[in-house]
Design a protein around this motif. Structure first.
Motif, mmCIF file in Angstrom:
data_model
loop_
_atom_site.group_PDB
_atom_site.id
_atom_site.type_symbol
_atom_site.label_atom_id
_atom_site.label_comp_id
_atom_site.label_asym_id
_atom_site.label_seq_id
_atom_site.Cartn_x
_atom_site.Cartn_y
_atom_site.Cartn_z
ATOM 1 N N UNK A 102 0.829 -1.223 0.000
ATOM 2 C CA UNK A 102 0.000 0.000 0.000
ATOM 3 C C UNK A 102 0.857 1.265 0.000
ATOM 4 N N UNK A 103 2.175 1.098 0.184
ATOM 5 C CA UNK A 103 3.074 2.256 0.194
ATOM 6 C C UNK A 103 3.459 2.615 -1.240
ATOM 7 N N UNK A 104 3.867 3.862 -1.442
ATOM 8 C CA UNK A 104 4.275 4.256 -2.794
ATOM 9 C C UNK A 104 5.654 3.694 -3.140
ATOM 10 N N UNK A 105 6.552 3.636 -2.139
ATOM 11 C CA UNK A 105 7.934 3.243 -2.415
ATOM 12 C C UNK A 105 8.535 2.501 -1.230
ATOM 13 N N UNK A 106 9.555 1.700 -1.496
ATOM 14 C CA UNK A 106 10.404 1.165 -0.416
ATOM 15 C C UNK A 106 11.863 1.464 -0.791
ATOM 16 N N UNK A 107 12.724 1.571 0.215
ATOM 17 C CA UNK A 107 14.098 2.029 -0.042
ATOM 18 C C UNK A 107 15.167 1.158 0.600
ATOM 19 N N UNK A 108 15.310 -0.098 0.161
ATOM 20 C CA UNK A 108 16.432 -0.881 0.697
ATOM 21 C C UNK A 108 17.716 -0.575 -0.074
ATOM 22 N N UNK A 109 18.876 -0.851 0.520
ATOM 23 C CA UNK A 109 20.137 -0.593 -0.170
ATOM 24 C C UNK A 109 21.144 -1.715 0.010
ATOM 25 N N UNK A 110 21.315 -2.130 1.259
ATOM 26 C CA UNK A 110 22.350 -3.110 1.597
ATOM 27 C C UNK A 110 22.166 -4.449 0.878
ATOM 28 N N UNK A 111 20.923 -4.775 0.498
ATOM 29 C CA UNK A 111 20.608 -6.091 -0.091
ATOM 30 C C UNK A 111 21.471 -6.420 -1.310
ATOM 31 N N UNK A 112 22.003 -5.390 -1.961
ATOM 32 C CA UNK A 112 22.759 -5.647 -3.185
ATOM 33 C C UNK A 112 24.039 -6.429 -2.861
ATOM 34 N N UNK A 113 24.568 -6.270 -1.666
ATOM 35 C CA UNK A 113 25.716 -7.053 -1.204
ATOM 36 C C UNK A 113 25.312 -8.060 -0.130
ATOM 37 N N UNK A 114 24.411 -7.647 0.754
ATOM 38 C CA UNK A 114 24.165 -8.357 2.009
ATOM 39 C C UNK A 114 25.480 -8.469 2.802
ATOM 40 N N UNK A 115 25.454 -9.124 3.948
ATOM 41 C CA UNK A 115 26.661 -9.286 4.759
ATOM 42 C C UNK A 115 26.368 -10.247 5.904
ATOM 43 N N UNK A 116 27.365 -10.465 6.753
ATOM 44 C CA UNK A 116 27.197 -11.428 7.851
ATOM 45 C C UNK A 116 26.074 -10.967 8.782
#
Ligand SMILES: Cc1ncc(COP(=O)(O)O)c(C=O)c1O
Length: 330
Positions: free
Chosen positions: A190-204
């Motif tokens: 229902x939101x207009x946008x979401x803003x993830x960033x770290x997922x492109x690498x992920x990490x421990x």
């Protein structure tokens, strides 16, 4: 998508499927860097620093869509004092704190609604949207906890949107963090946008939270054994905190990172350019680690590690595909 982890245009190109539109940055240096590389529709998602108003104005006047974020009436006053040329509008997101406790005006405070109304009612300024960052997902473990925070944040934002609607204001809505976007709840649609960033690498860290598995982590720091220290039962490596960051301090049984393929080793201490590996139990077999041995470290927090390097070597199936050059500074 939030490209603040990356700082280079090739990867942001991948993240935006080549559109070079709809990105979030956390420094003005990143905003300028991406603008110079043909990106547009950029949100500078950082509580507006007053010393940077003029640079923000220049970007607003140059790009089709440059958006700023604020959480205080004083910041709105600053924008009012610097009208954009040719009647252009300042595009403003209101930062809402929905329990994360970092920046933002608390969603439950009357101040939040009054600031939204003030932004919407200010000449030369448009209320573009409501922005909440659920960084509190970083203290979760497992999908259930992540989704509880994601649901809570989403519900807070959606309720706030209803309050805005009741006073005749409509605008965009958004939340986002890598854990919440890795396990989204239904209401997030229902939101207009979401803003993830770290997922492109992920990490421990993300694998421990439950956002991903360790196999999903796409970033490594390569280091060499440069010394044997039998008197301390340690190996010396050429990776200190200026190569991997201190972010993992006290959080992993293997020290500041995971040493790939060597679950028996711990990165126990670091100075700026040196690191010390020691066995988790028993004694080191030095014949397994001749000087020059290459070891691969999986970082605890790839955003922090990413900041440390002036160039990235991009590999696929053992082949070097190219290098990516990041941007730096503020
Ligand atoms: C305001 C804001 N939005 C989005 C993000 C992206 O979140 P994540 O790093 O969890 O992907 C961040 C990261 O710190 C942020 O500060």
């Amino acid at each position: 998508v939030c490209v603040c982890v990356l700082h280079f245009s090739e990867c942001a190109d991948l993240m935006t499927a080549g559109s070079r539109r709809c990105i979030v940055v956390s420094t003005l240096a990143e905003a300028c860097f991406y603008a110079d590389h043909g990106f547009d529709d950029i949100i500078y998602a950082y509580s507006l620093p007053f010393d940077k108003i003029e640079r923000c104005a220049a970007l607003s006047e140059k790009l089709d869509l440059f958006q700023v974020l604020l959480d205080h009436h004083d910041a709105l006053q600053q924008l009012k004092r610097r009208p954009l040329k040719d009647g252009q509008l300042w595009h403003v997101w209101l930062k809402l704190d929905c329990g994360n406790g970092r920046a933002g005006v608390l969603h439950s405070e009357p101040e939040a609604l009054s600031l939204a109304r003030a932004i919407a009612g200010t000449e030369g300024v448009e209320l573009t949207g409501i922005y909440a960052h659920c960084g509190n997902t970083y203290s979760c473990t497992g999908v259930e906890q992540i989704q509880a925070v994601a649901q809570d944040t989403t519900s807070c934002v959606l309720q706030f949107m209803e309050k805005l609607k009741a006073v005749g204001i409509t605008c965009k809505s958004s939340i986002g963090s890598t854990p919440s976007c890795s396990h989204p709840v239904q209401d997030m649609s229902k939101l207009s946008e979401v803003h993830p960033g770290n997922y492109i690498f992920y990490d421990v860290q993300q694998s421990m939270i439950g956002s991903c598995s360790l196999e999903d982590v796409a970033v490594r720091v390569l280091t060499r054994v440069i010394g044997h220290c039998p008197q301390k039962d340690q190996l010396l490596i050429d990776c200190g905190w200026s190569a991997i960051s201190l972010d993992g301090a006290g959080k992993l049984p293997t020290g500041y990172a995971i040493i790939e393929g060597h679950p028996d080793l711990k990165l126990s201490s670091m100075t700026q350019e040196h690191g010390r590996l020691e066995p988790i139990s028993g004694h080191l077999d030095y014949s397994k680690y001749p000087l020059g041995t290459l070891l691969s470290l999986i970082p605890h927090h790839s955003c922090a590690t990413a900041m440390m390097h002036p160039v990235y070597h991009v590999h696929s199936k053992g082949r070097l595909l190219g290098t990516w050059n990041p941007t730096r500074g503020w």
